[in-house]
Scaffold this motif. Structure first.
Motif, short mmCIF file in Angstrom:
data_model
loop_
_atom_site.label_atom_id
_atom_site.label_comp_id
_atom_site.label_asym_id
_atom_site.label_seq_id
_atom_site.Cartn_x
_atom_site.Cartn_y
_atom_site.Cartn_z
N LEU B 33 36.32 45.73 46.01
CA LEU B 33 37.37 46.71 45.78
C LEU B 33 38.03 46.34 44.46
CD1 LEU B 33 39.76 48.02 48.48
CD2 LEU B 33 40.63 47.47 46.21
N GLN B 34 38.21 47.34 43.61
CA GLN B 34 38.78 47.08 42.29
C GLN B 34 40.04 47.90 42.08
OE1 GLN B 34 35.91 47.44 39.10
NE2 GLN B 34 34.20 46.85 40.41
N TRP B 35 40.92 47.38 41.26
CA TRP B 35 42.13 48.11 40.86
C TRP B 35 42.14 48.26 39.35
CZ3 TRP B 35 45.91 50.49 43.75
CH2 TRP B 35 45.88 50.25 45.13
N TYR B 36 42.50 49.49 38.91
CA TYR B 36 42.56 49.81 37.49
C TYR B 36 43.92 50.40 37.17
CZ TYR B 36 37.48 49.33 37.07
OH TYR B 36 36.19 48.85 37.05
N ARG B 37 44.29 50.23 35.91
CA ARG B 37 45.51 50.86 35.40
C ARG B 37 45.10 51.94 34.41
NH1 ARG B 37 50.93 48.51 32.68
NH2 ARG B 37 51.34 50.31 31.33
N LEU B 47 41.95 45.73 36.24
CA LEU B 47 42.99 44.73 36.52
C LEU B 47 42.46 43.60 37.40
CD1 LEU B 47 46.01 47.11 37.22
CD2 LEU B 47 45.57 45.79 35.14
N LEU B 48 41.99 43.96 38.59
CA LEU B 48 41.58 42.93 39.56
C LEU B 48 40.42 43.43 40.39
CD1 LEU B 48 45.04 41.70 40.94
CD2 LEU B 48 43.33 40.24 39.86
N LEU B 49 39.58 42.50 40.82
CA LEU B 49 38.51 42.76 41.77
C LEU B 49 38.67 41.81 42.94
CD1 LEU B 49 34.73 43.25 41.06
CD2 LEU B 49 35.46 41.55 42.72
N ILE B 50 38.53 42.32 44.16
CA ILE B 50 38.61 41.47 45.35
C ILE B 50 37.38 41.72 46.20
CG2 ILE B 50 40.04 43.14 46.64
CD1 ILE B 50 41.50 40.63 47.83
N ARG B 51 36.81 40.66 46.74
CA ARG B 51 35.60 40.77 47.56
C ARG B 51 35.98 40.83 49.04
NH1 ARG B 51 34.38 38.08 43.00
NH2 ARG B 51 32.37 38.51 42.03
N GLU B 54 37.49 37.85 50.71
CA GLU B 54 38.74 37.33 50.14
C GLU B 54 39.90 38.15 50.70
OE1 GLU B 54 37.71 38.07 46.01
OE2 GLU B 54 37.47 35.91 45.67
N LYS B 55 40.88 37.49 51.21
CA LYS B 55 42.02 38.22 51.76
C LYS B 55 43.04 38.56 50.67
CE LYS B 55 41.98 36.95 56.63
NZ LYS B 55 40.87 37.84 56.79
N GLU B 56 43.09 37.73 49.63
CA GLU B 56 44.13 37.91 48.62
C GLU B 56 43.62 37.42 47.27
OE1 GLU B 56 48.19 36.63 49.78
OE2 GLU B 56 48.11 35.41 47.96
N LYS B 57 44.08 38.10 46.22
CA LYS B 57 43.74 37.69 44.85
C LYS B 57 44.98 37.87 43.98
CE LYS B 57 39.78 36.80 42.52
NZ LYS B 57 38.73 37.82 42.36
N ARG B 58 45.21 36.91 43.09
CA ARG B 58 46.40 36.99 42.23
C ARG B 58 46.02 36.87 40.76
NH1 ARG B 58 51.54 35.59 44.85
NH2 ARG B 58 51.15 35.21 47.07
N LYS B 63 49.20 41.03 42.58
CA LYS B 63 48.56 40.49 43.78
C LYS B 63 47.88 41.62 44.52
CE LYS B 63 50.64 39.41 47.78
NZ LYS B 63 51.49 38.71 48.77
N VAL B 64 46.65 41.38 44.95
CA VAL B 64 45.91 42.35 45.73
C VAL B 64 45.53 41.73 47.07
CG1 VAL B 64 43.75 43.65 45.90
CG2 VAL B 64 44.98 43.58 43.74
N THR B 65 45.69 42.50 48.14
CA THR B 65 45.22 42.05 49.44
C THR B 65 44.17 43.02 49.95
OG1 THR B 65 46.94 43.27 50.63
CG2 THR B 65 47.43 40.98 50.00
N PHE B 66 43.33 42.54 50.86
CA PHE B 66 42.21 43.34 51.35
C PHE B 66 42.10 43.07 52.84
CE2 PHE B 66 38.69 45.78 51.59
CZ PHE B 66 37.49 45.40 50.99
N ASP B 67 42.42 44.07 53.66
CA ASP B 67 42.38 43.93 55.11
C ASP B 67 41.28 44.85 55.65
OD1 ASP B 67 42.82 44.07 57.89
OD2 ASP B 67 44.96 43.63 57.63
#
Lengths: 113, 113
Positions: B33-37, B47-51, B54-58, B63-67
């Motif tokens: 899951l990725q976030w863009y501005r 901005l950030l990619l989370i797998r 991974e529950k959290e990325k900073r 900060k991004v969380t993934f539930d």
């Protein structure tokens, strides 16, 4: 590095006209993408390419064509412009696909009247 | 098919507060899951990619969380600044459908001084 460049920045087309949106990247990325973005909407994938000579359809390919003869260039062709193709078009690239960052160009704003 | 929903309403907050943006998805959980501005008139910027494991990325104030149980990602900006005002897009991989990325419609954030 210039990153991803797109030309033109803005274009007005008449219904039925054709045009090619240009996209070039200088990062030696294998993957390239074309998206369209309508006001207040997310990006919709039109076509993508995983390398020179290989292209595939995205969510909304109708009315568009692409080619990928080199790693650097990924032009998008509109053959018979329709008002529904009025949108902002973004080209993007990434090194190894969706698992990595996509780098976007500045966009081409297209108005079909 | 996979659907993504982000806060449809614009988010207005005061400088210094924490902004929290939501990205909900249906069906299967994505591997990434990725976030863009995106600023007005410009292409999205990663901005950030989370797998999925991974529950959290900073990253700095982000900060991004993934539930995967709730099928939701939250994007936080702490100590927000007027310069953080932009539209934020979440994007999911469609590995089950050919490895394409799909984008939400974005949430517009406005940080008032």
């Amino acid at each position: 590095n210039a990153g991803v460049t797109q030309t033109p920045k803005f274009r007005i087309l008449k219904i039925g006209q054709s045009m090619t949106l240009q996209c070039t990247q200088d990062m030696n990325h294998n993957y390239m993408y074309w998206y369209r973005q309508d006001p207040g909407m997310g990006l919709k994938l039109i076509y993508y390419s995983v390398g020179a000579g290989i292209t595939d359809k995205g969510e909304v390919p109708n009315g568009y064509n692409v080619s990928r003869s080199t790693t650097e260039d990924f032009p998008l062709r509109l053959e018979l412009a329709a008002p529904s193709q009025t949108s902002v078009y973004f080209c993007a690239s990434s090194y190894r696909g969706i698992k990595e960052t996509q780098y976007f160009g500045p966009g081409t704003r297209l108005l079909v009247l | 098919s996979q659907k993504i929903e982000q806060n449809s309403e614009a988010l207005n907050i005061q400088e210094g507060k924490t902004a929290t943006l939501t990205c909900n998805y249906t069906n299967y959980s994505p591997a990434y899951l990725q976030w863009y501005r995106q600023d007005p008139g410009r292409g999205p910027v990663f901005l950030l990619l989370i797998r999925e494991n991974e529950k959290e990325k900073r990253k700095e104030r982000l900060k991004v969380t993934f539930d995967t149980t709730l099928k939701q990602s939250l994007f936080h900006i702490t100590a927000s600044q007027p310069a953080d005002s932009a539209t934020y897009l979440c994007a999911l991989d469609m590995t089950n459908q050919g490895g394409k990325l799909i984008f939400g419609q974005g949430t517009e954030l406005s940080v008032k001084p």
